[in-house]
Design a protein around this motif. Structure first.
Motif, mmCIF file in Angstrom:
data_model
loop_
_atom_site.group_PDB
_atom_site.id
_atom_site.type_symbol
_atom_site.label_atom_id
_atom_site.label_comp_id
_atom_site.label_asym_id
_atom_site.label_seq_id
_atom_site.Cartn_x
_atom_site.Cartn_y
_atom_site.Cartn_z
ATOM 1 N N HIS C 39 0.817 -1.210 0.000
ATOM 2 C CA HIS C 39 0.000 0.000 0.000
ATOM 3 C C HIS C 39 0.855 1.266 0.000
ATOM 4 C CE1 HIS C 39 -4.195 0.866 -0.113
ATOM 5 N NE2 HIS C 39 -4.019 1.881 0.688
ATOM 6 N N GLY C 40 1.984 1.205 0.690
ATOM 7 C CA GLY C 40 2.911 2.340 0.669
ATOM 8 C C GLY C 40 3.464 2.569 -0.727
ATOM 9 N N SER C 41 3.627 1.491 -1.471
ATOM 10 C CA SER C 41 4.138 1.613 -2.838
ATOM 11 C C SER C 41 3.116 2.305 -3.728
ATOM 12 C CB SER C 41 4.455 0.235 -3.398
ATOM 13 O OG SER C 41 5.296 -0.464 -2.512
ATOM 14 N N LEU C 42 1.835 2.029 -3.469
ATOM 15 C CA LEU C 42 0.784 2.688 -4.248
ATOM 16 C C LEU C 42 0.793 4.195 -3.956
ATOM 17 C CD1 LEU C 42 -2.006 0.003 -3.755
ATOM 18 C CD2 LEU C 42 -0.739 0.482 -5.843
ATOM 19 N N TYR C 43 1.043 4.518 -2.696
ATOM 20 C CA TYR C 43 1.173 5.929 -2.302
ATOM 21 C C TYR C 43 2.347 6.566 -3.040
ATOM 22 C CZ TYR C 43 2.153 9.859 0.948
ATOM 23 O OH TYR C 43 2.395 11.072 1.510
ATOM 24 N N MET C 44 3.471 5.859 -3.036
ATOM 25 C CA MET C 44 4.664 6.371 -3.706
ATOM 26 C C MET C 44 4.390 6.552 -5.198
ATOM 27 S SD MET C 44 8.449 4.674 -3.740
ATOM 28 C CE MET C 44 8.157 3.416 -4.970
ATOM 29 N N LEU C 45 3.758 5.566 -5.806
ATOM 30 C CA LEU C 45 3.401 5.681 -7.221
ATOM 31 C C LEU C 45 2.482 6.875 -7.440
ATOM 32 C CD1 LEU C 45 2.737 2.075 -8.578
ATOM 33 C CD2 LEU C 45 4.586 3.645 -9.169
ATOM 34 N N GLY C 46 1.582 7.101 -6.478
ATOM 35 C CA GLY C 46 0.687 8.251 -6.557
ATOM 36 C C GLY C 46 1.485 9.537 -6.658
ATOM 37 N N ALA C 47 2.514 9.648 -5.829
ATOM 38 C CA ALA C 47 3.347 10.858 -5.846
ATOM 39 C C ALA C 47 4.037 10.993 -7.201
ATOM 40 C CB ALA C 47 4.371 10.791 -4.711
ATOM 41 N N TYR C 48 4.614 9.906 -7.707
ATOM 42 C CA TYR C 48 5.327 9.962 -8.987
ATOM 43 C C TYR C 48 4.369 10.268 -10.138
ATOM 44 C CZ TYR C 48 9.935 8.357 -7.428
ATOM 45 O OH TYR C 48 11.165 8.272 -6.853
ATOM 46 N N VAL C 49 3.248 9.554 -10.167
ATOM 47 C CA VAL C 49 2.291 9.770 -11.255
ATOM 48 C C VAL C 49 1.800 11.212 -11.221
ATOM 49 C CG1 VAL C 49 -0.015 9.158 -12.087
ATOM 50 C CG2 VAL C 49 1.589 7.358 -11.444
ATOM 51 N N ALA C 50 1.509 11.719 -10.009
ATOM 52 C CA ALA C 50 1.043 13.103 -9.886
ATOM 53 C C ALA C 50 2.109 14.047 -10.422
ATOM 54 C CB ALA C 50 0.719 13.420 -8.430
ATOM 55 N N TRP C 51 3.365 13.767 -10.131
ATOM 56 C CA TRP C 51 4.456 14.622 -10.595
ATOM 57 C C TRP C 51 4.448 14.696 -12.126
ATOM 58 C CZ3 TRP C 51 8.852 14.073 -13.615
ATOM 59 C CH2 TRP C 51 9.827 15.088 -13.478
ATOM 60 N N THR C 52 4.257 13.555 -12.760
ATOM 61 C CA THR C 52 4.224 13.517 -14.226
ATOM 62 C C THR C 52 2.961 14.183 -14.774
ATOM 63 O OG1 THR C 52 5.466 11.454 -14.205
ATOM 64 C CG2 THR C 52 4.287 11.971 -16.229
ATOM 65 N N VAL C 53 1.814 13.803 -14.198
ATOM 66 C CA VAL C 53 0.534 14.310 -14.709
ATOM 67 C C VAL C 53 0.455 15.825 -14.540
ATOM 68 C CG1 VAL C 53 -1.952 14.323 -14.315
ATOM 69 C CG2 VAL C 53 -0.713 12.154 -14.376
ATOM 70 N N LEU C 54 0.824 16.310 -13.353
ATOM 71 C CA LEU C 54 0.711 17.752 -13.084
ATOM 72 C C LEU C 54 1.655 18.546 -13.969
ATOM 73 C CD1 LEU C 54 0.310 17.709 -9.202
ATOM 74 C CD2 LEU C 54 -1.419 18.260 -10.913
ATOM 75 N N GLY C 55 2.741 17.912 -14.382
ATOM 76 C CA GLY C 55 3.675 18.589 -15.285
ATOM 77 C C GLY C 55 3.064 18.855 -16.656
ATOM 78 N N HIS C 56 2.017 18.123 -16.992
ATOM 79 C CA HIS C 56 1.395 18.287 -18.305
ATOM 80 C C HIS C 56 0.099 19.086 -18.236
ATOM 81 C CE1 HIS C 56 4.097 14.903 -19.162
ATOM 82 N NE2 HIS C 56 4.092 15.370 -20.401
ATOM 83 N N LEU C 57 -0.250 19.583 -17.067
ATOM 84 C CA LEU C 57 -1.532 20.269 -16.925
ATOM 85 C C LEU C 57 -1.302 21.742 -16.599
ATOM 86 C CD1 LEU C 57 -3.600 17.653 -14.885
ATOM 87 C CD2 LEU C 57 -4.102 18.487 -17.186
ATOM 88 N N PRO C 58 -2.300 22.589 -16.856
ATOM 89 C CA PRO C 58 -2.157 24.016 -16.500
ATOM 90 C C PRO C 58 -1.846 24.151 -15.003
ATOM 91 C CG PRO C 58 -4.287 23.586 -17.567
ATOM 92 C CD PRO C 58 -3.603 22.276 -17.438
ATOM 93 N N ARG C 59 -1.000 25.126 -14.673
ATOM 94 C CA ARG C 59 -0.590 25.262 -13.284
ATOM 95 C C ARG C 59 -1.529 26.171 -12.517
ATOM 96 N NH1 ARG C 59 4.652 24.536 -12.024
ATOM 97 N NH2 ARG C 59 4.980 26.676 -11.366
ATOM 98 N N ASP C 60 -2.817 25.897 -12.612
ATOM 99 C CA ASP C 60 -3.783 26.657 -11.808
ATOM 100 C C ASP C 60 -4.542 25.686 -10.907
ATOM 101 O OD1 ASP C 60 -5.607 25.316 -13.396
ATOM 102 O OD2 ASP C 60 -5.855 27.006 -14.786
ATOM 103 N N PRO C 61 -5.351 26.192 -9.962
ATOM 104 C CA PRO C 61 -6.050 25.280 -9.024
ATOM 105 C C PRO C 61 -6.883 24.242 -9.748
ATOM 106 C CG PRO C 61 -6.223 27.531 -8.254
ATOM 107 C CD PRO C 61 -5.578 27.609 -9.608
ATOM 108 N N GLY C 62 -7.548 24.637 -10.830
ATOM 109 C CA GLY C 62 -8.373 23.681 -11.562
ATOM 110 C C GLY C 62 -7.541 22.548 -12.132
ATOM 111 N N GLY C 63 -6.431 22.913 -12.716
ATOM 112 C CA GLY C 63 -5.536 21.914 -13.285
ATOM 113 C C GLY C 63 -5.017 20.975 -12.214
ATOM 114 N N PHE C 64 -4.687 21.557 -11.059
ATOM 115 C CA PHE C 64 -4.176 20.753 -9.951
ATOM 116 C C PHE C 64 -5.217 19.733 -9.512
ATOM 117 C CE2 PHE C 64 -3.522 19.992 -5.385
ATOM 118 C CZ PHE C 64 -2.233 19.509 -5.409
#
Lengths: 233, 256, 609
Positions: C39-64
């Protein structure tokens, strides 16, 4: 409605059912008698799929259901009420019933909460009570009602009288006769001969995983030798 | 002349669960060699009563005396040391051991050898274990795994384990639940015989009226946590209140 | 005052992410009865995936918000795949094998994450809106953290509604109580389980994504988060969502405040609170007895070893004793390690199999023994025999103290608590650098001149470890061992025949601790040094793998397990950089192939023939 032919089942490595065959007719109450360990519960569990039979046929409603997952067998219209009742202790009476709910079945009047509370008035008075806080008798009624929510054509009742006081056992007998009236076939596993004699139309007697006697309840009541030999009553 | 001291005496036992009274002022006693049945509807307080006697529950009021000694609230294993053997409604034995080892373990505990580190347990107390198994008719199955025994045999094994502590009192919670009629009679007949031979006091709960009326010397009826009747089979069966709350017509239970 | 308030708020913000992980863990456990180590690994993957996904989205609250929700959905999908591919196949396996299989996933995810995202920590560049703050009592407090604080209760409420006001939720709660009965009532368990696992994984992913702005995506998140989540779930009560929230707040705040006042002992503080909670409420703050109950399989009959096996054992011993004449120095050092591993595994088996006390932190005792011996010989200048003797004494003594409340618990609770305790020992070794040398360890601890010849040292190790393992085995057949097994088979019956179950278990716990400590002490002199890894989670898992590979219910199991594992591990380390991936896959494959362990499977085959 339900026919079983040459059923074999194992529990671990123990060969519990060694070729059991019988048939349950529509609207009939058939009792499986026998001592503890004879294979009554294993028969019930094999029919609902909780124990996977290793051989033989189970035909229910025209379909070969041996080897199916339990939920598929239940959805096909076979209800199961286990010996230990297995009420969901944290869920209320209404929630326990909800878990059992399945769509109405063609040709059967659907079981509603109101109809079930008419059958078991006690339950209607404790709809919000948690299952774990009910007495043994109330739990047994809830277990049956919960299974009826699935609108089964036939129902497997595993020792419904076990551990209940004589007065509650009597109510249970009334309930089973009412089910029969409503057109639900009942396969009953029992040790309590008096109770079985009161509700059943026909009987089979299991001994060490084999059927050793079969016939109508009247015949069994008349056959003192068979009763003494197989049931010691 | 004074009556002999009872083996077990319950004095005004009380137990409440979250404000609900489960047992209210229940008093009774059992004498050596006597078989006393405790019956009543589901939820009447039988199990609660039982668990106060064996140490599983501490009473909120009243006392439990064993041979005059106050044992209220003592832990189950202390209660056993003072001479109380038990069988359970759902049998509890040691599944990873043979029948003989089950009895040996009870014997080792009784003789204070549970913490010994020397010679293997299965080589100890073999003769005593054999004698106990013989007493309950299980000697032939001594080498079998307890986990694969038939239900009736498990009950007899439990009885042998209870006897290993040389008890004065035997507490049996629904001893015949889940057994066939003939097995029931056999087990209770055996208990009856042992009670006579060893001078055991036996207290048991039971739903099978054939057994209750056939075996018990005396019967207590509990309803809503209170004793509503006490006496021999005939008087209890005739009691109008008992019929109303518990026995019913007797058509489905053998209470005829 | 303001300062305390701010720390409190920081703690609450941290609590939200912890709650999301723990909620997922507890819901998954409730229904599937699997303690999901990954389960901790899923959390870690969540952080990594978010890092990648957020890098491709507008940097505003909606995008976040969109990115965070997308991450949760992606992780839910990952969870569903994991359930279908692995967990579904092991629902009937023993609890600890399930834990082990999910630990295999942890290893694989670690290497996979490193392969995809690299070994560097990845911080999320904070857009301007996220740098906003509110002023509280003259101090700045990040606005984002306030949002985080609100996220916890919002998710708790949403989950409660989902579980109590929908049919799906009712089915989930029913399945938590009795999944077989639910199936017999016509509900497809498999769909339900996949759904629950996806929900739990999604929550973990959501937690990882929401916590990303306050930290980084890095490769250590998995184990640190899973340790916290275990503590929270144990403190809150397994299966209770409100309990998980309460405990998250408690632990979050404790960590935030502790880091200011006792920066080196935060973990100890957390542990003390956990211990106190469990002493007062053995099933956690809002947990109930029976939450860990599952259809227990009857333990198999334990018989004295067949004569053939005894001769085989003797032959093996002779071969091992003669080995130094036949093999080179490297193989000899591997053999020495294998013997130490054997005693370590046998000590774990002792408490886990016949004792019925599964441990996920057995390295605690190994580490304590190792440090005791090392400190005695370097700081106190104790002679070799004394230093070696101190190892089991110290470990056994601490085990007896710690065991006092551990032995009251059972099953998963016990496994999690031992894990947490081992993490404390590890943290103390790591943080208390004045005494333990911290990460640099304690060096130059060598045996006396008479034993510097590796062959002589090997014979000493062989004598002590094989002797120790045989002694443990003897005890299992003695009245003490049989009484211990009685307490495991049926505590109810054991108490009813006068056996003091808690005392039996405590003594067994202390004996197992002492034996593991002795193994630790030997390992110090074998390697000449000790590092905090001696008490690490990896070490605990080594022992578990050895025991479980060998089979818990067979007494010769740990022997087979220790030899196979040490060999496998050593070969792997030398063969590939991606050893975690391979080891993880091997563990998963072994669990799928031998749910009873290798020796267990052999025994079954033997009996059948």
């Amino acid at each position: 409605m339900l026919s079983v032919a040459d059923l074999h089942a194992y529990y671990g490595r123990a060969h519990i059912l060694q070729g059991v065959s019988f048939a349950l007719g529509a609207g009939e109450v058939l009792v499986v008698l026998g001592r503890n360990g004879a294979g009554k519960s294993t028969t019930m569990k094999s029919l609902i799929g909780l124990v996977r039979p290793r051989g033989g046929e189970i035909v229910f409603g025209g379909q070969q259901v041996a080897g199916w997952e339990p939920h598929r067998i239940a959805r096909a219209g076979l209800g199961y009420v286990p010996e230990e009742r297995r009420i969901f202790a944290d869920l209320s009476v209404m929630e326990n019933l909800e878990v059992g709910r399945q769509p109405p079945r063609e040709g059967l009047e659907p079981w509603t909460e109101a109809r079930l509370f008419a059958l078991f008035p006690n339950l209607g008075r404790m709809r919000a009570r948690a299952g774990g806080r009910m007495s043994g008798g109330e739990q047994q009624m809830l277990a049956i009602a919960r299974t009826l929510m699935g609108n089964p054509r036939a129902i497997l009742l595993d020792e419904p009288s076990e551990g209940l006081s004589p007065l509650i056992v009597e109510q249970m007998a009334h309930a089973i006769l009412a089910l029969k009236q409503a057109g639900v076939a009942v396969l009953l596993a029992e040790q309590n001969f008096h109770f079985a004699a009161r509700v059943a139309d026909r009987a089979v007697v299991l001994e060490s995983g084999r059927i050793v006697w079969e016939g109508t309840m009247e015949a069994l009541l008349a056959d003192e030798a068979a009763r003494a030999a197989h049931l010691q009553v | 002349m004074t009556a002999p001291m009872p083996v077990l005496a319950a004095e005004r036992l009380e137990k409440r669960f979250g404000g609900v009274a489960a047992v209210r002022g229940v008093s009774f006693s059992v004498a050596a060699g006597e078989m006393l049945a405790l019956i009543g509807p589901n939820g009447a307080g039988k199990s609660t009563c039982f668990n106060m006697l064996n140490g599983q529950l501490r009473p909120d009021g009243g006392r439990v005396r064993l041979l005059g000694r106050d044992i209220s609230g003592l832990a189950p294993r202390r209660v056993w040391r003072l001479g109380v053997g038990r069988t359970f409604q759902i049998t509890a034995t040691f599944a990873s051991m043979t029948v003989r080892e089950n009895v040996q373990t009870a014997l080792l505990s009784h003789h204070g050898e549970a913490f010994a580190f020397g010679r293997a347990a299965r080589l100890r107390r073999t003769e005593e274990a054999r004698a106990l198994l013989e007493q309950v008719g299980m000697a032939a199955q001594a080498g079998r795994a307890a986990g694969v025994l038939a239900y009736g045999d498990l009950k007899r094994l439990e009885l042998a384990m209870a006897l290993a502590g040389r008890p004065r009192l035997l507490l049996m919670d629904e001893p015949t639940a889940g057994m066939a009629p003939a097995e029931r009679t056999a087990l209770m007949g055996l208990t009856r015989r042992l009670a006579g031979e060893l001078g055991l006091a036996v207290l048991f709960t039971e739903h099978d009226m054939d057994i209750v009326f056939g075996v018990a010397d005396r019967i207590l009826v509990l309803h809503h946590g209170e004793l509503i009747a006490e006496g021999d089979a005939a008087s209890v069966r005739a009691d109008a209140r008992v019929r109303e709350v518990y026995l019913g017509s007797g058509a489905t239970s053998g209470g005829h | 005052m303001t300062f305390v308030l701010l720390q409190l708020l920081t703690g609450l913000a941290g609590a939200s992410a912890l709650f999301l992980v723990s909620a997922g863990l507890t819901v998954i456990f409730g229904v599937t009865r699997v303690v999901n180590f990954s389960h901790g690994s899923l959390y870690m993957l969540g952080a990594y995936v978010a890092w990648t996904v957020l890098g491709h989205l507008p940097r505003d609250p909606g995008g976040f918000l969109l990115g965070v929700l997308a991450t949760a959905l992606i992780l839910a999908a990952v969870g569903a795949v994991l359930e279908v591919a692995l967990l579904r196949r092991i629902y009937r396996a023993p609890e600890l094998l399930q834990l082990l299989a999910t630990f295999g996933v942890v290893l694989m995810v670690q290497d996979a994450a490193q392969w995809i995202w690299g070994a560097e920590d990845l911080p999320l560049p904070r857009p301007p809106w996220m740098r906003g703050f509110v002023v509280l009592g003259g101090e700045r407090f990040p606005l984002y953290d306030l949002w985080l604080i609100a996220a916890g209760p919002v998710v708790l409420g949403a989950l409660w509604l989902l579980l109590h006001r929908t049919r799906w939720g009712t089915l989930v709660r029913a399945a938590t109580a009795d999944r077989e009965m639910v199936a017999a009532l016509g509900v497809d368990q498999r769909k339900l389980f996949t759904g629950v696992f996806a929900l739990g994984a999604g929550l973990a992913g959501l937690g990882g994504a929401l916590a990303l702005p306050d930290g980084t995506a890095n490769l250590t998140l998995d184990l640190s988060v899973i340790t916290d989540a275990f503590v929270i779930v144990v403190v809150g009560g397994l299966g209770s969502l409100p309990g998980a929230y309460l405990a998250s707040v408690l632990i979050g705040v404790l960590q935030a405040i502790g880091i200011v006042f006792v920066p080196k002992a935060t973990l100890v503080l957390v542990f003390v609170v956990m211990a106190a909670t469990l002493v007062a409420r053995p099933h956690g703050l809002l947990g109930r007895a029976g939450a860990t109950a599952r259809e227990a399989e009857a333990p198999p009959l334990v018989l004295p070893a067949p004569v053939v096996l005894r001769w085989a054992g003797l032959a093996a011993l002779l071969v091992l004793a003669a080995a130094p004449f036949a093999v080179g120095p490297f193989a000899l050092s591997v053999l020495t390690e294998a013997m130490i591993a054997l005693l370590f595994a046998a000590s774990l088996h002792f408490m886990m199999g016949p004792g019925g006390m599964p441990s996920f932190g057995h390295a605690a005792w190994f580490g304590l023994g190792a440090y005791a011996a090392a400190l005695a010989s370097t700081a106190l200048g104790a002679a070799f025999p004394l230093a070696l003797l101190l190892a089991p004494l110290a470990a056994g003594l601490v085990a007896a103290l710690f065991g006092w409340f551990v032995v009251r618990l059972s099953g998963v609770y016990l496994a999690m608590l031992t894990l947490a305790f081992a993490q404390i020992v590890w943290a103390v070794a790591f943080q208390w650098s004045g005494i333990t040398g911290g990460d640099n360890g304690i060096l130059s601890v060598w045996p006396p001149a008479a034993l510097t010849d590796p062959r002589r040292f090997y014979w000493l190790v062989l004598a002590v470890c094989a002797g120790g393992a045989m002694l443990l085995r003897h005890v299992l057949y003695a009245p003490f061992g049989v009484s211990l097994r009685a307490a495991r088979d049926s505590a109810l019956r054991a108490e009813a025949i006068g056996l003091p179950t808690a005392k039996l278990r405590l003594l067994a716990f202390a004996i197992a601790g002492a034996a593991a400590g002795l193994a630790g002490g030997l390992s110090v002199f074998s390697k000449g040094s000790v590092f905090p890894t001696a008490a690490s989670l990896g070490r605990s898992v080594d022992a578990l793998l050895m025991v479980l590979l060998g089979g818990v219910q067979t007494i010769s199991g740990p022997l087979v397990g220790a030899l196979v594992y040490t060999g496998l591990y050593d070969a792997l380390l030398r063969a590939t950089d991606w050893w975690r991936l391979v080891l993880g896959a091997a563990i998963v494959a072994l669990v799928l192939a031998f749910p009873e362990g290798i020796a267990g499977a052999a025994q079954r085959a033997w009996r059948r023939s």
